[in-house]
Structures are given as structure tokens and as C-alpha cells.
Design an enzyme around this catalytic site. Structure first.
Site, PDB file in Angstrom:
ATOM      1  CB  CYS A   3      -0.897  -0.005   1.239  1.00 13.08           C
ATOM      2  SG  CYS A   3      -2.378  -1.027   1.046  1.00 13.08           S
ATOM      3  CG  HIS A  51      -4.939  -3.911   0.729  1.00 14.17           C
ATOM      4  ND1 HIS A  51      -3.620  -4.269   0.910  1.00 14.17           N
ATOM      5  CD2 HIS A  51      -5.674  -4.871   1.345  1.00 14.17           C
ATOM      6  CE1 HIS A  51      -3.566  -5.388   1.612  1.00 14.17           C
ATOM      7  NE2 HIS A  51      -4.794  -5.781   1.891  1.00 14.17           N
ATOM      8  CG  ASN A  64       2.507 -16.757  -7.836  1.00 13.47           C
ATOM      9  OD1 ASN A  64       2.416 -17.299  -8.931  1.00 13.47           O
ATOM     10  ND2 ASN A  64       3.627 -16.732  -7.151  1.00 13.47           N
ATOM     11  CG  HIS A 117       1.911  -8.381  -5.415  1.00 13.21           C
ATOM     12  ND1 HIS A 117       1.003  -8.964  -4.555  1.00 13.21           N
ATOM     13  CD2 HIS A 117       3.035  -9.137  -5.320  1.00 13.21           C
ATOM     14  CE1 HIS A 117       1.556 -10.020  -3.972  1.00 13.21           C
ATOM     15  NE2 HIS A 117       2.781 -10.147  -4.416  1.00 13.21           N
TER      16      HIS A 117
HETATM   17 ZN   LIG Z   1      -1.974  -3.151   0.328  1.00  8.58          ZN
END
Ligand SMILES: [Zn+2]
Length: 360
Positions: A73, A132, A172, A185
Site C-alpha cells: 500500500c 489494496h 500468483n 501485485h
Molecule cells: Zn496493500
């Protein structure tokens, strides 16, 4: 796209990829960080002719921290994360616990027949969004295009590093697949060797070309799947997504551009734009199958940096280990020990199920 290079407190590189030209990228990382660990060592398995990266330091990496301590974040006034800025579009930085890096120590002969060498290369983390709780499937087409530009940038730059033989961009997703951070990510590995699966595929492509007047194996697989149609999940004028006839995973989709290119850096702007909506619709279809966020691995297969580039064909292989609600496909004896896959879901049925979810 605007690219800004900065450095974290321990010297690692961090690169912002922004749509806007005026984003403020002046924030400085002031965390007291430990020195960077040395790279893993590579040991050669003479029986399989494969390199194994042995990386003891990775055992200490961050494991599922609470959301308010997420290192991916943006930083806030009260908390410093891996990303010093208070917001970002797409950001890439060197992994704090890399399997491969330019920072290596001396390695001793370990005896036996195994050659040992330093794990030269680089491992990077790419955050797709500062949100997030989002996911790749919910990124806007323009954000996916920015991610692709960042992938292309990293592929070109990492390919030019001394000792790097292959660049692998992947995501992944899901705790079931061993993910330690839930923030959306992906990762990029720049390997100092050609990976086993790529070697296998290019060996097959080389033999196929020799037996078929120089034809490209990947191009012929794509053409045959498009002609058969039964396993095609989604397609547009520049890309086709299909379940391979011999899928090894319960839900597996390969996504090919219609024009052969060696890697992400060689895609055109039109191809990047056409990929975005097609790919996110496939990801949403995957999540729609059982109405759960599916664990998956999404893997870009790119040509090696220095060899066989004319044989290779950029494509994405996406697969999930979930075969039914509450049931995961584990790599047990046959798969783990022998590399012999048994798939419980017929590829045609998997394609039918996914097709019915596309654009729902
Ligand atoms: Zn995050």
C-alpha cells in the site's frame, strides 16, 4: 506514460509508471532497513539438467501481514511502506528477498556432481494498483495497458542485464497458491538460465519446425485451436484465449496474440489495447465459475534473451488449482514425483463452463 526512477532506503531501485505527467514522486524512503541479503546460490541437478536456486534467507520474509501493515500500500503520514509515495498508478521495485540479484557472496564447492554458481539476475515486484482490496480482473482497460507498458519496459531493461537469459512476468493470486501478500501485485524474475518449461517447449518447436518445413509450432497450435473452436473461451481480432487440448490443470487458459512476437516489449499499442478487455473478461469468468475468488497463476511465456527467439511465441498461460468448490488440485505423487499430470476436468467442459461466464 511517465517513468520515474527512485531508490529505497537500502538502495533498491523503485520505478513509478504514471499516466499523468505531474504526479509528485519526490517522497523519500527513510525507514531503517537491514542491509540487502545476498543472492541465492544455483545448484545444478545433473539428473534433470535443471538449476535449483537455494535461498535460505527467504524463510524470513513477510508472511500475510494485517491489511494496515501491507508493504505494498502507499505510505501514509503515519506509516512507511515499500512505496514512499502517498498514491501511485503502477509501481515496480526490487524484491527485498530476491532469489536472484546482483548482490552475491562467494560460494564454495559443495561436493558431489553439482556445479554451484551465484544466482545472478534480478527479482522485482509490480503493484498493479494502490487499491489494496482490488484485483487484476477489476482493473480498467487503461490501467491494464499501463501494466503492459511497465511489463514491456521491464522486459527490455532486464533482458539487457549481464547474465540474464530469460525474463518472466507473472502473477500468483490466492492464499491457496502460496501468496504471502493479498495486495494486487505480480512479480518479475530475470533468470540467469533458460527455464525448464521454456527449454522443453522450444525443443519441441525446433523439432516441429524441422519436420514441417519451418512452420512455427505455437502458431500452428493457435491456428488449430481457432479452427476447432470447441476449446476457445474468448477472442477478438488480435488475441485468442483457449483451453489447451491437453490441459494439465482443472481450469487452464492460454492467451495468444494472433501475430507472433518474441516478448512483451515487441507488442504494438493496438495489441496491448486489445489484450486488456479480453484478459480481464477471462479472469472474471474464472471467478464466476464457483462464485469465489479463484486462486491462479498467470504466466507470460517470453522468448529467451539470447537464443531461439525466432522459434518462441509470446503467450500467457493462466491456470487455477481449484477444480470444484472446496476442492483443490494438489500436486501429489504422480505430478510432483514423476511430472505426470492427471486432470479431473475435461478441457472441452472447462472451456464450455468458462465461455458461459464470459461477459456475464
Ligand atoms: Zn496493500
Amino acid at each position: 506514460m511517465k517513468r520515474t526512477i527512485t531508490h529505497l532506503a537500502d538502495g533498491r531501485e523503485l520505478i513509478y509508471f504514471d499516466r499523468r505527467d505531474d504526479a509528485d514522486r519526490s517522497a523519500i524512503d527513510r525507514r531503517p532497513l537491514d542491509p540487502r541479503p545476498v543472492a541465492s546460490e544455483l545448484r545444478y541437478d545433473p539428473l534433470t539438467e535443471e538449476w535449483i536456486a537455494v535461498a535460505g534467507h527467504r524463510q524470513t520474509r513477510t508472511f500475510l501481514p494485517p491489511a494496515d501493515a501491507c508493504p505494498l500500500c502507499p505510505s501514509s503520514g503515519t506509516r512507511a511502506s515499500e512505496i514512499p509515495a502517498h498514491d501511485y498508478d503502477v509501481v515496480v521495485f526490487e524484491n527485498r528477498f530476491p532469489s536472484f540479484s546482483g548482490n552475491f557472496g562467494a560460494y564454495e564447492d559443495v561436493g558431489g556432481l553439482s556445479e554451484v554458481r551465484p544466482g545472478v539476475g534480478r527479482c522485482e515486484v509490480m503493484c498493479f494498483t494502490s487499491d489494496h482490496s482490488s484485483s487484476f480482473s477489476r482493473l480498467s482497460p487503461s490501467r491494464v495497458e499501463l501494466v503492459m507498458e511497465a511489463w514491456a519496459d521491464r522486459t527490455a531493461e532486464l533482458s539487457a542485464l549481464e547474465g540474464v537469459e530469460q525474463v518472466f512476468c507473472f502473477e500468483n493470486r490466492g492464499e491457496e497458491i502460496g501468496i504471502t501478500l493479498t495486495h494486487p501485485h505480480g512479480q518479475i524474475y530475470a533468470y540467469p538460465y533458460v527455464t525448464p518449461r521454456t527449454k522443453l517447449q522450444l525443443g519441441a518447436a525446433s523439432r516441429y519446425a524441422a519436420g514441417h518445413g519451418g512452420a512455427n509450432l505455437f502458431a500452428d497450435v493457435l491456428a488449430a485451436e481457432r479452427a476447432a473452436g470447441t476449446r476457445v473461451v474468448a477472442a477478438n481480432e488480435l488475441w485468442t484465449a483457449f483451453v489447451p487440448a491437453a490441459a494439465r490443470w482443472p481450469f487452464e487458459v492460454h492467451v495468444y496474440p494472433h501475430r507472433r512476437t518474441p516478448d512483451l516489449a515487441a507488442l504494438s499499442e493496438q495489441e496491448r489495447a486489445a489484450f486488456a478487455p479480453l484478459y480481464t473478461s477471462v479472469l472474471r469468468a474464472l471467478d464466476g465459475l464457483f462464485d469465489v475468488a479463484m486462486p491462479y497463476v498467470s504466466a507470460w511465456h517470453q522468448a529467451p534473451v539470447r537464443r531461439d527467439r525466432e522459434l518462441a511465441y509470446l503467450h500467457l498461460e493462466l491456470f487455477s488449482i481449484r477444480r470444484a468448490p472446496g476442492k483443490l488440485k494438489f500436486l501429489a505423487g504422480s505430478e510432483s514425483a514423476m511430472g505426470a499430470f492427471v486432470n479431473d476436468v475435461s478441457p472441452e467442459e472447462a472451456a464450455r463452463m468458462l465461455r458461459s461466464q464470459v461477459d456475464h
